[in-house]
Design a protein around this motif. Structure first.
Motif, mmCIF file in Angstrom:
data_model
loop_
_atom_site.group_PDB
_atom_site.id
_atom_site.type_symbol
_atom_site.label_atom_id
_atom_site.label_comp_id
_atom_site.label_asym_id
_atom_site.label_seq_id
_atom_site.Cartn_x
_atom_site.Cartn_y
_atom_site.Cartn_z
ATOM 1 N N ARG A 147 0.840 -1.196 0.000
ATOM 2 C CA ARG A 147 0.000 0.000 0.000
ATOM 3 C C ARG A 147 0.870 1.238 0.000
ATOM 4 N NH1 ARG A 147 -4.475 -0.838 4.638
ATOM 5 N NH2 ARG A 147 -5.501 -2.650 3.758
ATOM 6 N N THR B 109 -4.790 -4.044 11.361
ATOM 7 C CA THR B 109 -3.919 -3.961 10.203
ATOM 8 C C THR B 109 -2.598 -3.382 10.675
ATOM 9 O OG1 THR B 109 -5.810 -3.583 8.753
ATOM 10 C CG2 THR B 109 -3.659 -2.975 7.898
ATOM 11 N N ARG C 46 -0.400 5.471 9.650
ATOM 12 C CA ARG C 46 -1.828 5.783 9.520
ATOM 13 C C ARG C 46 -2.185 6.128 8.076
ATOM 14 N NH1 ARG C 46 -1.109 8.372 14.838
ATOM 15 N NH2 ARG C 46 -2.365 7.174 16.298
ATOM 16 N N GLY D 289 -3.404 3.219 6.299
ATOM 17 C CA GLY D 289 -4.517 2.504 6.915
ATOM 18 C C GLY D 289 -4.141 1.551 8.028
#
Length: 189
Positions: A92, A109, A180, A183
């Motif tokens: 990501r 996560t 953060r 995510g």
């Protein structure tokens, strides 16, 4: 497949490639080849000179096996055969390795960051627990620098396997800001 010995480095994964003393940092988006661009705080915390940081851009597209028992790192362009637990991750943001986990039975996560020798989480992950220690660490973010964190022992699950993890809550919440953005409210180092 090249295999490198892990050097003693205060919990960081540092290898001698024959041409560089390199730190593996899956949380760093880019490789740093110029030792002058590696912060003095990083070298101080690693505990030895490092003249290269192998970041996500170099590690992406490779298979990396870190064998802590043998104190070796293998890097290959083809799959590495091994026995054990395979944990799926999804890249990501800047290529961060994001993993599903359970902490105290709740789905979470986390980012797997080999450049973080201490695992950090948001306070709600350890709610109701008592810390067993206070530890000092360093963030390469100049706005944060040196900071302390409370350490907790918490049940954590990856790929159906549960173990007791040492998870820390940083005194400065900005430590988790970087994660953060992709995510995740925790980093496993």
């Amino acid at each position: 497949m090249p295999t490198y010995k892990i050097l003693e480095a205060n919990g960081y994964i540092v290898i001698d490639t024959g041409t560089h003393i390199a730190m593996l940092d899956t949380g760093c988006p880019c490789t740093i080849h110029d030792p002058r661009k590696i912060g003095a705080g990083t070298v101080r915390h690693v505990g030895q000179p490092v003249n290269e940081i192998l970041g996500n851009d170099q590690l992406r597209g490779h298979y990396v096996l870190v064998d802590f028992l043998k104190k070796e790192v293998s890097i290959s362009e083809t799959p590495i055969q091994l026995e054990g637990i395979k944990i799926p991750f999804k890249p990501r943001g800047e290529g961060h390795w994001v993993l599903p986990a359970k902490v105290n039975g709740a789905d979470k996560t986390v980012v797997f960051d080999t450049g973080a020798p201490i695992s950090y989480v948001d306070t709600d992950w350890v709610r109701g627990q008592e810390p067993f220690a206070t530890e000092s660490d360093y963030s390469p973010d100049p706005a944060v620098g040196d900071f302390e964190s409370k350490a907790y022992r918490v049940p954590m699950e990856f790929a159906g396997e549960t173990f007791e993890a040492k998870l820390n809550v940083p005194s400065d919440v900005r430590v988790l800001d970087h994660y953060r953005r992709v995510g995740a409210l925790g980093v496993i180092g």
